[in-house]
Design a protein around this motif. Structure first.
Motif, PDB file in Angstrom:
ATOM      1  N   THR A   1     -25.894 -31.217 -45.005  1.00 40.46           N
ATOM      2  CA  THR A   1     -27.428 -30.788 -44.500  1.00 40.46           C
ATOM      3  C   THR A   1     -27.288 -29.148 -44.438  1.00 40.46           C
ATOM      4  O   THR A   1     -26.120 -28.696 -43.896  1.00 40.46           O
ATOM      5  N   THR A   2     -28.439 -28.429 -44.634  1.00 42.52           N
ATOM      6  CA  THR A   2     -28.196 -27.168 -44.655  1.00 42.52           C
ATOM      7  C   THR A   2     -29.574 -26.616 -43.880  1.00 42.52           C
ATOM      8  O   THR A   2     -30.775 -27.355 -43.785  1.00 42.52           O
ATOM      9  N   SER A   3     -29.530 -25.331 -43.223  1.00 43.43           N
ATOM     10  CA  SER A   3     -30.616 -25.013 -42.322  1.00 43.43           C
ATOM     11  C   SER A   3     -30.430 -23.383 -41.974  1.00 43.43           C
ATOM     12  O   SER A   3     -29.309 -22.720 -41.845  1.00 43.43           O
ATOM     13  N   GLY A   4     -31.505 -22.573 -42.100  1.00 46.39           N
ATOM     14  CA  GLY A   4     -31.616 -21.186 -41.922  1.00 46.39           C
ATOM     15  C   GLY A   4     -31.878 -21.234 -40.461  1.00 46.39           C
ATOM     16  O   GLY A   4     -31.839 -19.893 -39.845  1.00 46.39           O
ATOM     17  N   ASP A   5     -32.249 -22.206 -39.781  1.00 43.93           N
ATOM     18  CA  ASP A   5     -32.855 -22.131 -38.277  1.00 43.93           C
ATOM     19  C   ASP A   5     -32.140 -22.978 -37.325  1.00 43.93           C
ATOM     20  O   ASP A   5     -32.400 -24.352 -37.439  1.00 43.93           O
ATOM     21  N   PRO A   6     -31.052 -22.603 -36.430  1.00 38.40           N
ATOM     22  CA  PRO A   6     -30.640 -23.146 -35.820  1.00 38.40           C
ATOM     23  C   PRO A   6     -31.244 -24.206 -34.564  1.00 38.40           C
ATOM     24  O   PRO A   6     -30.894 -25.264 -34.205  1.00 38.40           O
ATOM     25  N   HIS A   7     -32.455 -23.680 -34.338  1.00 35.54           N
ATOM     26  CA  HIS A   7     -33.393 -24.043 -33.344  1.00 35.54           C
ATOM     27  C   HIS A   7     -33.784 -25.526 -34.013  1.00 35.54           C
ATOM     28  O   HIS A   7     -33.738 -26.815 -33.323  1.00 35.54           O
ATOM     29  N   ALA A   8     -34.221 -25.369 -35.101  1.00 33.53           N
ATOM     30  CA  ALA A   8     -34.765 -26.647 -36.136  1.00 33.53           C
ATOM     31  C   ALA A   8     -33.623 -27.706 -36.227  1.00 33.53           C
ATOM     32  O   ALA A   8     -33.776 -28.696 -36.015  1.00 33.53           O
ATOM     33  N   ALA A   9     -32.632 -26.963 -36.656  1.00 35.94           N
ATOM     34  CA  ALA A   9     -31.368 -27.976 -36.845  1.00 35.94           C
ATOM     35  C   ALA A   9     -30.788 -28.803 -35.769  1.00 35.94           C
ATOM     36  O   ALA A   9     -30.631 -29.866 -35.854  1.00 35.94           O
ATOM     37  N   ALA A  10     -30.812 -27.874 -34.518  1.00 35.69           N
ATOM     38  CA  ALA A  10     -30.456 -28.681 -33.281  1.00 35.69           C
ATOM     39  C   ALA A  10     -31.498 -30.050 -32.952  1.00 35.69           C
ATOM     40  O   ALA A  10     -31.133 -30.922 -32.652  1.00 35.69           O
ATOM     41  N   ARG A  11     -32.558 -29.852 -33.367  1.00 35.91           N
ATOM     42  CA  ARG A  11     -33.701 -30.618 -33.140  1.00 35.91           C
ATOM     43  C   ARG A  11     -33.782 -32.000 -34.139  1.00 35.91           C
ATOM     44  O   ARG A  11     -33.976 -33.065 -33.635  1.00 35.91           O
ATOM     45  N   GLU A  12     -33.270 -31.604 -35.202  1.00 36.11           N
ATOM     46  CA  GLU A  12     -33.522 -32.548 -36.480  1.00 36.11           C
ATOM     47  C   GLU A  12     -32.088 -33.113 -36.915  1.00 36.11           C
ATOM     48  O   GLU A  12     -32.339 -34.050 -37.504  1.00 36.11           O
ATOM     49  N   GLN A  13     -31.072 -32.520 -36.656  1.00 29.53           N
ATOM     50  CA  GLN A  13     -29.805 -32.924 -37.328  1.00 29.53           C
ATOM     51  C   GLN A  13     -29.104 -33.452 -35.864  1.00 29.53           C
ATOM     52  O   GLN A  13     -28.923 -32.967 -34.945  1.00 29.53           O
ATOM     53  N   ASP A  14     -27.834 -34.333 -36.388  1.00 28.04           N
ATOM     54  CA  ASP A  14     -27.044 -34.811 -35.538  1.00 28.04           C
ATOM     55  C   ASP A  14     -25.556 -35.148 -36.446  1.00 28.04           C
ATOM     56  O   ASP A  14     -25.190 -36.036 -36.288  1.00 28.04           O
ATOM     57  N   PRO A  15     -25.047 -33.916 -36.746  1.00 31.19           N
ATOM     58  CA  PRO A  15     -24.026 -34.083 -37.696  1.00 31.19           C
ATOM     59  C   PRO A  15     -22.715 -34.267 -37.025  1.00 31.19           C
ATOM     60  O   PRO A  15     -22.376 -34.080 -35.845  1.00 31.19           O
ATOM     61  N   ASP A  16     -21.655 -34.573 -37.787  1.00 29.54           N
ATOM     62  CA  ASP A  16     -20.301 -34.596 -37.397  1.00 29.54           C
ATOM     63  C   ASP A  16     -19.524 -33.398 -36.949  1.00 29.54           C
ATOM     64  O   ASP A  16     -18.905 -33.184 -36.000  1.00 29.54           O
ATOM     65  N   ALA A  17     -20.019 -32.501 -37.836  1.00 25.28           N
ATOM     66  CA  ALA A  17     -19.236 -31.120 -37.639  1.00 25.28           C
ATOM     67  C   ALA A  17     -20.335 -29.849 -38.032  1.00 25.28           C
ATOM     68  O   ALA A  17     -21.209 -30.266 -38.897  1.00 25.28           O
ATOM     69  N   VAL A  18     -20.362 -28.623 -37.602  1.00 25.08           N
ATOM     70  CA  VAL A  18     -21.031 -27.479 -38.106  1.00 25.08           C
ATOM     71  C   VAL A  18     -20.453 -26.367 -38.585  1.00 25.08           C
ATOM     72  O   VAL A  18     -19.151 -25.768 -38.097  1.00 25.08           O
ATOM     73  N   LEU A  19     -20.586 -25.695 -39.722  1.00 25.95           N
ATOM     74  CA  LEU A  19     -20.365 -24.478 -40.201  1.00 25.95           C
ATOM     75  C   LEU A  19     -21.519 -23.220 -39.937  1.00 25.95           C
ATOM     76  O   LEU A  19     -22.455 -23.895 -40.239  1.00 25.95           O
ATOM     77  N   LEU A  20     -21.138 -22.509 -39.043  1.00 30.04           N
ATOM     78  CA  LEU A  20     -22.246 -21.628 -38.588  1.00 30.04           C
ATOM     79  C   LEU A  20     -21.941 -20.282 -38.939  1.00 30.04           C
ATOM     80  O   LEU A  20     -20.975 -19.667 -38.430  1.00 30.04           O
ATOM     81  N   ASP A  21     -23.044 -19.615 -39.256  1.00 32.75           N
ATOM     82  CA  ASP A  21     -22.929 -18.168 -39.497  1.00 32.75           C
ATOM     83  C   ASP A  21     -22.789 -17.410 -38.135  1.00 32.75           C
ATOM     84  O   ASP A  21     -23.752 -17.924 -37.395  1.00 32.75           O
ATOM     85  N   ALA A  22     -22.145 -16.280 -37.906  1.00 36.71           N
ATOM     86  CA  ALA A  22     -22.045 -15.644 -36.578  1.00 36.71           C
ATOM     87  C   ALA A  22     -23.418 -14.749 -36.375  1.00 36.71           C
ATOM     88  O   ALA A  22     -23.570 -14.729 -35.037  1.00 36.71           O
TER      89      ALA A  22
END
Length: 127
Positions: free
Chosen positions: A35-56
């Protein structure tokens, strides 16, 4: 690298839609549920992934805040994160965290090796 279905979910958080699309395609092709997101706040609310690739660098969210938002699973255990950036210099915020770092552009084999190492940590107990 196997291209079969894996039971591992990866969240890609990057403000660049092309990077999200590219990483989604590459990881999906290698069997990850992405799954992908441009918004870490929304992703934190909506997703519970096993791992994260995060832009710095994501506008509106410091790296420390992004790590805090995305660094815990729904069950409270630590979630593995891999930070990516176009900068050759590893961000100071990552010192002592054990969080991996990749410099963009990321060769596909390097990306897949790093993700494989990242998700290998999901099989152990994280605290």
């Amino acid at each position: 690298m196997s291209t079969g279905e894996r039971d591992i979910s990866i969240l890609v958080v990057d403000d660049d839609p092309l990077i999200r699309l590219t990483l989604d395609a590459a990881l999906t092709r290698h069997g990850y549920r992405v799954t992908t997101s441009g918004d870490p706040h929304a992703a934190a609310r909506e997703q519970d992934p096993d791992a994260v690739l995060l832009d710095a660098i994501i506008p509106g969210c410091s790296l420390n805040e992004c790590i805090e938002l995305l660094g815990r699973r729904g069950d409270g255990n630590r979630r593995p994160i891999l930070v990516m950036s176009g900068s050759l210099t590893r961000p100071d915020e990552l010192a002592g965290t054990g969080i991996g770092y990749l410099t963009k552009p990321i060769p596909l084999t390097e990306l897949l090796d790093a993700v494989e190492g990242l998700v290998a940590s999901t099989s152990g107990t994280m605290t």
